[in-house]
Enzyme design. Structure first.
Site, PDB file in Angstrom:
ATOM      1  N   ASP A  38       0.852  -1.188   0.000  1.00  0.00           N
ATOM      2  CA  ASP A  38       0.000   0.000   0.000  1.00  0.00           C
ATOM      3  C   ASP A  38       0.886   1.235   0.000  1.00  0.00           C
ATOM      4  O   ASP A  38       2.064   1.179   0.376  1.00  0.00           O
ATOM      5  CB  ASP A  38      -0.915   0.020   1.230  1.00  0.00           C
ATOM      6  CG  ASP A  38      -2.139   0.908   1.040  1.00  0.00           C
ATOM      7  OD1 ASP A  38      -3.218   0.363   0.743  1.00  0.00           O
ATOM      8  OD2 ASP A  38      -2.011   2.145   1.165  1.00  0.00           O
ATOM      9  N   ASN A  84      -5.873  -4.614  -6.406  1.00  0.00           N
ATOM     10  CA  ASN A  84      -6.985  -3.940  -5.741  1.00  0.00           C
ATOM     11  C   ASN A  84      -6.790  -2.430  -5.627  1.00  0.00           C
ATOM     12  O   ASN A  84      -7.762  -1.683  -5.665  1.00  0.00           O
ATOM     13  CB  ASN A  84      -7.184  -4.529  -4.343  1.00  0.00           C
ATOM     14  CG  ASN A  84      -8.063  -3.651  -3.479  1.00  0.00           C
ATOM     15  OD1 ASN A  84      -9.281  -3.604  -3.644  1.00  0.00           O
ATOM     16  ND2 ASN A  84      -7.450  -2.925  -2.553  1.00  0.00           N
ATOM     17  N   TYR A 148     -12.600   7.704 -13.870  1.00  0.00           N
ATOM     18  CA  TYR A 148     -12.685   6.480 -13.066  1.00  0.00           C
ATOM     19  C   TYR A 148     -13.250   5.338 -13.907  1.00  0.00           C
ATOM     20  O   TYR A 148     -12.708   4.221 -13.922  1.00  0.00           O
ATOM     21  CB  TYR A 148     -13.562   6.731 -11.839  1.00  0.00           C
ATOM     22  CG  TYR A 148     -13.672   5.556 -10.897  1.00  0.00           C
ATOM     23  CD1 TYR A 148     -12.568   5.113 -10.179  1.00  0.00           C
ATOM     24  CD2 TYR A 148     -14.891   4.887 -10.719  1.00  0.00           C
ATOM     25  CE1 TYR A 148     -12.672   4.032  -9.306  1.00  0.00           C
ATOM     26  CE2 TYR A 148     -15.001   3.821  -9.851  1.00  0.00           C
ATOM     27  CZ  TYR A 148     -13.889   3.393  -9.147  1.00  0.00           C
ATOM     28  OH  TYR A 148     -13.980   2.317  -8.294  1.00  0.00           O
ATOM     29  N   LYS A 152     -11.358   1.849 -15.067  1.00  0.00           N
ATOM     30  CA  LYS A 152     -11.885   0.535 -14.704  1.00  0.00           C
ATOM     31  C   LYS A 152     -12.246  -0.272 -15.950  1.00  0.00           C
ATOM     32  O   LYS A 152     -12.142  -1.503 -15.967  1.00  0.00           O
ATOM     33  CB  LYS A 152     -13.090   0.684 -13.783  1.00  0.00           C
ATOM     34  CG  LYS A 152     -12.746   1.272 -12.415  1.00  0.00           C
ATOM     35  CD  LYS A 152     -11.770   0.385 -11.641  1.00  0.00           C
ATOM     36  CE  LYS A 152     -11.535   0.883 -10.231  1.00  0.00           C
ATOM     37  NZ  LYS A 152     -10.681  -0.020  -9.432  1.00  0.00           N
ATOM     38  N   THR A 183     -16.615   1.947   2.119  1.00  0.00           N
ATOM     39  CA  THR A 183     -15.185   2.060   2.419  1.00  0.00           C
ATOM     40  C   THR A 183     -14.833   3.535   2.610  1.00  0.00           C
ATOM     41  O   THR A 183     -15.704   4.397   2.628  1.00  0.00           O
ATOM     42  CB  THR A 183     -14.327   1.486   1.275  1.00  0.00           C
ATOM     43  OG1 THR A 183     -14.452   2.347   0.125  1.00  0.00           O
ATOM     44  CG2 THR A 183     -14.754   0.071   0.917  1.00  0.00           C
TER      45      THR A 183
END
Length: 244
Positions: A38, A84, A148, A152, A183
């Site tokens: 991360d 991810n 975005y 994707k 999240t």
């Protein structure tokens, strides 16, 4: 077929929180040796769970090289890659700058490409599984998601190409397309990311938005021998939102 991942080595990006953290912990619980990466130093909290950790920016080539090298050097191989890590942006197209476009594409599209490339190199002689976390906006359009959605969509198509290009080398590639998941992804964009996302619950046939563990379970399935005949698949997990 089984979802037991004993003797498997997995690399999970964006693992400090949300879907990435839930995925890293789920794969570890099912027996995998896990390398979690991360941008945030908080990823090192996962070390307490028997997970190897590393910090880096996935948009940088060196991060992908170091991450795959950690997996192969510590555990001798890489069996599973979970791409991810990502970032979002909610802006009307006409308000977006070139920097906005480049920043999101660098993390989401380029970062996924770099890690996939390095993982495939490591898997060529042994086979393996790549699971990409895309989004329902890879399939359906929503306002204010131009970059975005484009990023994707790129991930979804990359998934299919890898499946076709390396299937004969024993490498599978699938993607999960989450809908709204509670999240912190909107931190810095909305005052309360989780509350904002949770408020979309009534718009879903299931009456709620997703939780990170909901997606982690699907990722774990796609990473396991239980999905051995699946490759090139885009698996929607959105509580029925796109069925309406």
């Amino acid at each position: 077929m089984t979802q037991d991942l004993t003797q498997r080595t997995a690399l999970v990006t964006g693992a400090a929180r949300g879907i990435g953290r839930a995925t890293a912990l789920t794969l570890r619980a099912r027996g995998a040796q896990v390398v979690a990466t991360d941008l945030s130093d908080s990823v090192h909290d996962l070390a307490d769970h028997g997970i190897e950790t590393l910090t880096g920016n996935i948009a940088e080539e060196d991060c992908a090289i170091r991450s795959v090298a950690m997996a192969t050097e510590r555990f001798g191989k890489l069996d599973i890659l979970v791409n991810n890590a990502g970032r979002t942006m909610n802006k009307p197209l006409v308000d977006m700058s070139m920097a906005d476009w480049d920043d999101v594409m660098a993390v989401n599209a380029r970062g996924t490409f770099l890690h996939t490339r390095e993982a495939v190199k490591a898997m060529l002689s042994t086979g393996g599984v790549i699971v990409n976390v895309a989004s329902i906006v890879a399939r359906v359009a929503m306002k204010n998601t131009a970059v975005y959605a484009a990023s994707k969509g790129a991930i979804a198509q990359l998934t299919k190409v890898v499946a076709v290009e390396y299937g004969d080398r024993g490498i599978r590639a699938n993607a999960v397309l989450p809908g709204v998941v509670e999240t912190d992804i909107l931190n810095g964009i909305m005052p309360d990311s989780r509350a904002t996302l949770a408020s979309y619950g009534p718009a879903h046939p299931l009456g709620r938005v997703g939780q990170p563990q909901d997606i982690a379970e699907i990722v774990a399935f796609l990473a396991s021998p239980a999905s051995a005949f699946m490759t090139g698949a885009l698996v929607t997990a959105d509580g029925g939102y796109t069925a309406l």
